[in-house]
Design an enzyme around this catalytic site. Structure first.
Site, PDB file in Angstrom:
ATOM      1  N   ASP A   1       0.807  -1.253   0.100  1.00  0.00           N
ATOM      2  CA  ASP A   1       0.070  -0.129  -0.007  1.00  0.00           C
ATOM      3  C   ASP A   1       1.103   1.147   0.175  1.00  0.00           C
ATOM      4  OD1 ASP A   1      -2.326   1.748   0.426  1.00  0.00           O
ATOM      5  OD2 ASP A   1      -1.673   1.636   2.564  1.00  0.00           O
TER       6      ASP A   1
ATOM      7  N   ASP B   1      -0.348   5.323   1.009  1.00  0.00           N
ATOM      8  CA  ASP B   1      -0.448   6.198   1.661  1.00  0.00           C
ATOM      9  C   ASP B   1      -0.423   5.666   3.162  1.00  0.00           C
ATOM     10  OD1 ASP B   1      -0.897   8.346  -0.019  1.00  0.00           O
ATOM     11  OD2 ASP B   1      -2.318   7.256  -0.846  1.00  0.00           O
TER      12      ASP B   1
END
Length: 222
Positions: A13, A15
């Site tokens: 991932d 952010d």
């Protein structure tokens, strides 16, 4: 080493996992909501954590008087613009991120980026983290559905030509964990999201190394 001893890929991932953008995202949401006359509170901050821009726009527009107001697609564009404006000032990689990516490269393990953010946001962040560190990136719109659906992780595995069950996903939010788990990946959750059954939790990426990743895909005891 045999293929059973090594992840086929590690899917990150973006952010809040690789880069410290959660406050920038919240500030962008606050700016847009304030401009629409619908200020956000702390409960909204928790609700927006880990959401895609599409779902965040729906959350914000749900509190609006929709008569004559902007639709969710217009709010998506506002959020993307406000977020990219902030990213333009630079982002900070989180502790352990670069070292882990370098360790994966040295071990010959492909790294992929799987983000719920729009492509312009992903490309801006890749300039900071280094796009050369990733075999591929998947952004919002690159799969039929966004997180928490499994589609982004399934798309990344398909493009790499690997079995999702042989991959490790590294996430920081319940939305992302749900996406990766439903795709069949082994999952590491970073940060204070809390214990989740069947998911390995670590405080930072500094706690993640290649031996841990190998154990996860081989189902060996941790």
């Amino acid at each position: 080493m045999s293929s059973r001893e090594c992840p086929a890929a590690v899917l990150f991932d973006m952010d809040g996992t690789l880069v410290d953008t959660e406050d920038l995202w919240w500030d962008a949401c606050v700016e847009v909501a304030d401009g629409l006359g619908s200020p956000l509170g702390e409960a909204d901050r928790e609700a927006l954590f880990g959401l895609s821009v599409e779902d965040a726009a729906l959350h914000i527009t749900a509190a609006l008087d929709t008569t004559g107001g902007p639709g969710a697609r217009a709010v998506e564009a506002m959020l993307t613009e406000a977020f990219t404006d902030r990213l333009g000032n630079g982002v900070t990689t989180l502790p352990g991120a670069v070292a882990l990516l370098e360790a994966l490269f040295a071990a010959g393990i492909p790294a992929g980026l799987v983000s719920a953010s729009p492509r312009p946001v992903v490309d801006l962040v890749l300039e900071t983290v280094g796009g050369h560190r990733f075999r591929l990136s998947v952004a919002a719109g690159d799969s039929a559905r966004n997180k928490p659906a499994p589609d982004p992780y399934l798309a990344a595995a398909a493009r790499l030509g690997v079995d999702p069950a042989a991959c490790v996903a590294i996430e920081d939010s319940p939305t992302g964990v749900a996406s990766a788990r439903s795709a069949g990946c082994a999952v590491i959750v970073v940060g204070p999201s809390g214990a989740v059954s069947g998911v390995t939790a670590v405080p930072t990426l500094e706690s993640v190394d290649v031996p841990l990743l190998r154990r996860l895909v081989s189902r060996a005891p941790l």
